[in-house]
Design a protein around this motif. Structure first.
Motif, PDB file in Angstrom:
ATOM      1  N   THR A  26       0.848  -1.184   0.000  1.00 47.18           N
ATOM      2  CA  THR A  26       0.000   0.000   0.000  1.00 47.18           C
ATOM      3  C   THR A  26       0.885   1.235   0.000  1.00 47.18           C
ATOM      4  O   THR A  26       1.733   1.392   0.878  1.00 47.18           O
ATOM      5  N   ILE A  27       0.680   2.111  -0.985  1.00 53.92           N
ATOM      6  CA  ILE A  27       1.548   3.277  -1.187  1.00 53.92           C
ATOM      7  C   ILE A  27       0.678   4.525  -1.240  1.00 53.92           C
ATOM      8  O   ILE A  27      -0.179   4.663  -2.124  1.00 53.92           O
ATOM      9  N   GLY A  28       0.868   5.439  -0.296  1.00 53.68           N
ATOM     10  CA  GLY A  28       0.152   6.710  -0.289  1.00 53.68           C
ATOM     11  C   GLY A  28       1.104   7.853  -0.556  1.00 53.68           C
ATOM     12  O   GLY A  28       2.149   7.953   0.101  1.00 53.68           O
ATOM     13  N   VAL A  29       0.770   8.706  -1.504  1.00 51.98           N
ATOM     14  CA  VAL A  29       1.636   9.823  -1.893  1.00 51.98           C
ATOM     15  C   VAL A  29       0.950  11.138  -1.525  1.00 51.98           C
ATOM     16  O   VAL A  29      -0.144  11.436  -2.017  1.00 51.98           O
ATOM     17  N   VAL A  30       1.592  11.919  -0.673  1.00 50.06           N
ATOM     18  CA  VAL A  30       1.078  13.213  -0.233  1.00 50.06           C
ATOM     19  C   VAL A  30       1.721  14.299  -1.074  1.00 50.06           C
ATOM     20  O   VAL A  30       2.945  14.477  -1.039  1.00 50.06           O
ATOM     21  N   VAL A  31       0.914  15.042  -1.822  1.00 51.28           N
ATOM     22  CA  VAL A  31       1.457  16.091  -2.679  1.00 51.28           C
ATOM     23  C   VAL A  31       1.273  17.454  -2.008  1.00 51.28           C
ATOM     24  O   VAL A  31       0.747  17.563  -0.912  1.00 51.28           O
ATOM     25  N   LYS A  52      -0.671  -1.314 -12.949  1.00 51.16           N
ATOM     26  CA  LYS A  52       0.315  -2.151 -13.652  1.00 51.16           C
ATOM     27  C   LYS A  52       0.995  -3.131 -12.697  1.00 51.16           C
ATOM     28  O   LYS A  52       1.188  -4.308 -13.040  1.00 51.16           O
ATOM     29  N   LEU A  53       1.369  -2.650 -11.508  1.00 51.14           N
ATOM     30  CA  LEU A  53       2.137  -3.469 -10.583  1.00 51.14           C
ATOM     31  C   LEU A  53       1.256  -4.259  -9.612  1.00 51.14           C
ATOM     32  O   LEU A  53       1.764  -5.079  -8.844  1.00 51.14           O
ATOM     33  N   GLY A  54      -0.041  -3.988  -9.622  1.00 47.71           N
ATOM     34  CA  GLY A  54      -0.936  -4.703  -8.721  1.00 47.71           C
ATOM     35  C   GLY A  54      -0.787  -4.285  -7.276  1.00 47.71           C
ATOM     36  O   GLY A  54      -0.918  -5.116  -6.363  1.00 47.71           O
ATOM     37  N   VAL A  55      -0.508  -2.981  -7.057  1.00 46.04           N
ATOM     38  CA  VAL A  55      -0.396  -2.480  -5.685  1.00 46.04           C
ATOM     39  C   VAL A  55      -1.484  -1.448  -5.434  1.00 46.04           C
ATOM     40  O   VAL A  55      -2.056  -0.881  -6.370  1.00 46.04           O
ATOM     41  N   ASP A  56      -1.761  -1.215  -4.164  1.00 46.84           N
ATOM     42  CA  ASP A  56      -2.759  -0.220  -3.768  1.00 46.84           C
ATOM     43  C   ASP A  56      -2.051   1.124  -3.655  1.00 46.84           C
ATOM     44  O   ASP A  56      -1.421   1.428  -2.636  1.00 46.84           O
ATOM     45  N   ALA A  57      -2.113   1.920  -4.705  1.00 49.87           N
ATOM     46  CA  ALA A  57      -1.405   3.198  -4.750  1.00 49.87           C
ATOM     47  C   ALA A  57      -2.401   4.326  -4.960  1.00 49.87           C
ATOM     48  O   ALA A  57      -3.271   4.252  -5.824  1.00 49.87           O
ATOM     49  N   ALA A  73      -1.900  14.686   6.989  1.00 53.90           N
ATOM     50  CA  ALA A  73      -2.125  13.608   6.026  1.00 53.90           C
ATOM     51  C   ALA A  73      -1.161  12.451   6.257  1.00 53.90           C
ATOM     52  O   ALA A  73      -1.542  11.274   6.172  1.00 53.90           O
ATOM     53  N   ILE A  74       0.106  12.755   6.561  1.00 54.65           N
ATOM     54  CA  ILE A  74       1.088  11.702   6.825  1.00 54.65           C
ATOM     55  C   ILE A  74       0.732  10.963   8.105  1.00 54.65           C
ATOM     56  O   ILE A  74       0.858   9.732   8.189  1.00 54.65           O
ATOM     57  N   GLU A  75       0.285  11.691   9.119  1.00 55.32           N
ATOM     58  CA  GLU A  75      -0.153  11.036  10.357  1.00 55.32           C
ATOM     59  C   GLU A  75      -1.292  10.053  10.078  1.00 55.32           C
ATOM     60  O   GLU A  75      -1.332   8.953  10.642  1.00 55.32           O
ATOM     61  N   ASP A  76      -2.215  10.439   9.208  1.00 50.03           N
ATOM     62  CA  ASP A  76      -3.312   9.549   8.847  1.00 50.03           C
ATOM     63  C   ASP A  76      -2.792   8.285   8.162  1.00 50.03           C
ATOM     64  O   ASP A  76      -3.288   7.173   8.405  1.00 50.03           O
ATOM     65  N   LEU A  77      -1.793   8.438   7.305  1.00 51.92           N
ATOM     66  CA  LEU A  77      -1.223   7.278   6.609  1.00 51.92           C
ATOM     67  C   LEU A  77      -0.479   6.369   7.581  1.00 51.92           C
ATOM     68  O   LEU A  77      -0.519   5.143   7.439  1.00 51.92           O
ATOM     69  N   GLY A  86       4.943   8.410   0.204  1.00 47.73           N
ATOM     70  CA  GLY A  86       5.646   9.330  -0.683  1.00 47.73           C
ATOM     71  C   GLY A  86       5.188  10.738  -0.370  1.00 47.73           C
ATOM     72  O   GLY A  86       4.048  10.942   0.044  1.00 47.73           O
ATOM     73  N   VAL A  87       6.063  11.720  -0.557  1.00 51.14           N
ATOM     74  CA  VAL A  87       5.671  13.096  -0.269  1.00 51.14           C
ATOM     75  C   VAL A  87       6.463  14.062  -1.130  1.00 51.14           C
ATOM     76  O   VAL A  87       7.641  13.866  -1.406  1.00 51.14           O
ATOM     77  N   VAL A  88       5.765  15.109  -1.586  1.00 54.69           N
ATOM     78  CA  VAL A  88       6.388  16.262  -2.239  1.00 54.69           C
ATOM     79  C   VAL A  88       6.261  17.405  -1.247  1.00 54.69           C
ATOM     80  O   VAL A  88       5.206  18.039  -1.152  1.00 54.69           O
ATOM     81  N   PRO A  89       7.300  17.689  -0.457  1.00 56.81           N
ATOM     82  CA  PRO A  89       7.135  18.586   0.696  1.00 56.81           C
ATOM     83  C   PRO A  89       6.901  20.050   0.337  1.00 56.81           C
ATOM     84  O   PRO A  89       7.495  20.575  -0.606  1.00 56.81           O
ATOM     85  N   ASN A  90       6.066  20.690   1.117  1.00 54.32           N
ATOM     86  CA  ASN A  90       5.977  22.147   1.107  1.00 54.32           C
ATOM     87  C   ASN A  90       7.041  22.759   2.015  1.00 54.32           C
ATOM     88  O   ASN A  90       7.526  23.859   1.743  1.00 54.32           O
TER      89      ASN A  90
END
Length: 325
Positions: A26-31, A52-57, A73-77, A86-90
């Motif tokens: 399971t992969i969560g990306v925070v933008v 494609k990879l069969g993952v929960d993204a 959001a990261i705390e929730d993940l 994953g994160v693209v930081p502010n």
């Protein structure tokens, strides 16, 4: 496009994701912020790679470019127990404590546009900060003839990648155009079309010799170019920076927006998922490896560098727009 909850600043799709097998990564990306073209395209890449990879993204899109919302959001993940964040930081510094908590919980952490982040397994860039900044400075120098004053916009004064690009661009411009000076200190407005537009109008009023803007943040070039267009200064005031081709192509063709360089946010989204899956499977990345999506990479410590810049100009912007960039 992610549906957003203002209070929690996370996507509904994340909270309502169907339960999958325990061994499915399971992969969560925070933008930085949800609902703008750049991160809509990144979400497309995340979802395509996940399928494609069969993952929960999935992508988490905060309602504004507020570091506190990224922390939440990261705390929730972390509470959800995802395998990869994953994160693209502010603001890289603000995120360090919560990313450390994620790593202490056994969660893999991947950053993007944040070479200086400490609590990470890897940070990846589709082009190095130095080369990205230099390319914009060279384009700006050519467009202005090295004459007049100029301004630099970033998404925020604490956004790591934007300021690294800006630093490299200013250093390059000082070498190529020593007589050019900044009309004012750096502005943290480039994640807002309205703020960039208003700032540009103010600068045009206050500086008779104003030559243009270098904007690092996907909304900065759009807002600055709209101000140039309003003043009827197309082709006279330069605006360079990274932007969504689909959002900016008409401004490019009208000469209000000079151009710039970009990488594919779709590919960046895919890279989050590819790298995350590799880490979950126990793989790593070394200098010279051929990595899916990124190609042959350079690795410096925990930073992975690809070399995939795309030039945005009259000859290329329509084609890139058709690709969804």
């Amino acid at each position: 496009m992610s549906k957003l909850l203002g209070a929690a600043a996370v996507s509904v799709s994340m909270l309502a994701a169907p339960a999958l097998a325990d061994d499915t990564p399971t992969i969560g990306v925070v933008v930085k912020v949800g609902g703008i073209p750049w991160f809509n395209a990144m979400e497309q890449g995340i979802e395509e790679a996940g399928d494609k990879l069969g993952v929960d993204a999935f992508m988490v899109g905060p309602t504004s470019a507020d570091p506190a919302l990224q922390v939440r959001a990261i705390e929730d993940l972390i509470a959800r127990g995802v395998d990869v964040i994953g994160v693209v930081p502010n603001d890289a510094q603000v995120l360090e404590p919560v990313l450390k908590r994620a790593m202490d919980a056994g969660i893999k952490v991947i950053t993007h546009e944040s070479e200086a982040s400490q609590n990470k397994d890897f940070n990846f860039e589709l082009v190095s900060a130095e080369n990205f900044g230099k390319a914009h400075a060279d384009m700006f120098a050519k467009a202005t003839g090295c004459e007049g004053s100029y301004a630099v916009y970033v998404g925020g004064l604490t956004v790591p990648a934007h300021n690294a690009w800006a630093d490299a661009a200013v250093t390059r411009l000082e070498e190529k155009c020593p007589d050019m000076k900044q009309a004012a200190d750096r502005f943290g407005v480039a994640e807002s079309v309205d703020d960039s537009r208003t700032t540009t109008l103010d600068l045009l009023r206050a500086n008779e010799d104003f030559a243009g803007v270098m904007a690092f943040g996907s909304q900065g070039p759009i807002g600055a170019a709209r101000a140039v267009q309003e003043r009827g200064l197309e082709g006279e005031v330069a605006v360079v920076g990274l932007f969504s081709a689909g959002q900016g192509r008409r401004l490019v063709h009208s000469d209000a927006l000079t151009g710039g360089f970009v990488w594919s946010p779709i590919e960046a989204g895919k890279a989050f998922v590819e790298l995350g899956t590799m880490l979950v499977m126990g793989d790593t990345v070394q200098d010279g490896d051929d990595v899916p999506v990124l190609g042959t990479v350079e690795v410096d410590g925990k930073n992975i560098y690809a070399n995939k810049p795309l030039e945005l100009g009259k000859d290329s912007v329509d084609g890139l727009s058709e690709l969804g960039l």
